[in-house]
Design an enzyme around this catalytic site. Structure first.
Site, PDB file in Angstrom:
ATOM      1  N   SER A 148      -0.512   6.403   1.736  1.00 14.07           N
ATOM      2  CA  SER A 148      -0.498   4.914   1.400  1.00 14.07           C
ATOM      3  C   SER A 148       0.732   4.725   0.706  1.00 14.07           C
ATOM      4  O   SER A 148       1.455   5.277   0.568  1.00 14.07           O
ATOM      5  CB  SER A 148      -1.700   4.668   1.039  1.00 14.07           C
ATOM      6  N   TYR A 163      -5.633   5.346  -7.327  1.00  8.16           N
ATOM      7  CA  TYR A 163      -5.657   5.018  -6.080  1.00  8.16           C
ATOM      8  C   TYR A 163      -4.231   5.743  -5.357  1.00  8.16           C
ATOM      9  O   TYR A 163      -4.060   6.414  -4.842  1.00  8.16           O
ATOM     10  CB  TYR A 163      -5.827   3.903  -5.577  1.00  8.16           C
TER      11      TYR A 163
END
Length: 250
Positions: free
Chosen positions: A141, A155
């Site tokens: 990501s 995350y």
């Protein structure tokens, strides 16, 4: 090189589901894994109805169970007669501010996104080393570029681990017949991104986002921030500009 037989984890929804549709339309045989096997069975029926010449195999899989990952990857390899590409895509977007009593959400995200990815890499590379070929794809990501505050802390840290793992394997396997690609998607419209509250103005459609991912995968780039030049620029800014310049963006 055309990678004919492709395994995708986290294939029951979002990016994994749409990648499966794209590769099926290209005539690739697919091995699809996720926890929700009933959704995989429905997707299998859809893909084979639209593309009768392909083979689709499905298995239920929790990527936090290492023994299950090794077993399922082996079963799917045997069912398809080999695996040319494995896409490590399964992930969670849960999270809470650290120290606010929701360690369960943060630990689940860390276990799935990083420890689960490591398990998948172990199983994938055992297969690829044995057959002396393969393409390993890690879906990280753009949040891996910079630690994000608040509910995104765990995350972003988990995805930073995925990116570091991809970088390490790219270096290790550079002169081998095994290729490693690390993808760093920005905001792409999925149920997960909606729940995370990603900026609507910055969010690409699922069609555009997955199109960029499939293109980068097919090119077998070592590392790709996407979709488009916008996220390439954000990637560079977050990695190389001083924190005092970029802190307002994270």
């Amino acid at each position: 090189m055309i990678r004919k037989k492709i395994l995708i984890t986290g294939a029951s929804s979002g990016l994994g589901e749409e990648m499966a549709r794209r590769f099926a339309a290209q005539g690739r045989d697919l091995a699809l894994c996720a926890r929700r096997v009933e959704r995989l069975e429905s997707l299998k029926d859809e893909l084979q109805a639209a593309n009768p010449a392909i083979k689709v195999a499905v298995r239920a899989l929790d990527v936090t169970d290492h023994d299950a990952v090794v077993r399922v990857f082996g079963e799917l390899r045997d069912e398809l007669g080999g695996l040319d590409r494995i896409i490590v895509n399964a992930g969670l977007g849960k999270g809470a501010k650290i120290g606010t009593g929701r360690a369960d959400a943060n630990l689940a995200t860390a276990r799935t996104n990083f420890v689960g990815a490591l398990s998948q890499c172990e199983a994938a590379l055992e297969i690829f080393r044995d057959q002396s070929s393969g393409h390993l794809v890690l879906v990280s990501s753009i949040s891996a570029d910079r630690g994000l505050p608040g509910k995104l802390a765990a995350y972003s840290a988990s995805k930073a681990g995925v990116s570091a793992l991809g970088e390490a394997l790219t270096a290790e396997l550079a002169k081998s017949p095994i290729v490693v690609t690390t993808l760093l998607p920005g905001f792409i419209a999925t149920d997960m991104s909606g729940a995370a509250g990603d900026s609507a103005k910055m969010t690409a459609t699922l069609d555009v986002g997955v199109g960029a991912m499939v293109s980068a995968i097919e090119k077998e780039a070592n590392r790709a921030a996407l979709p488009g030049i916008k996220w390439q620029g954000i990637d560079l800014a977050l990695r190389f500009l001083p924190h005092t310049w970029t802190s307002r963006f994270v």
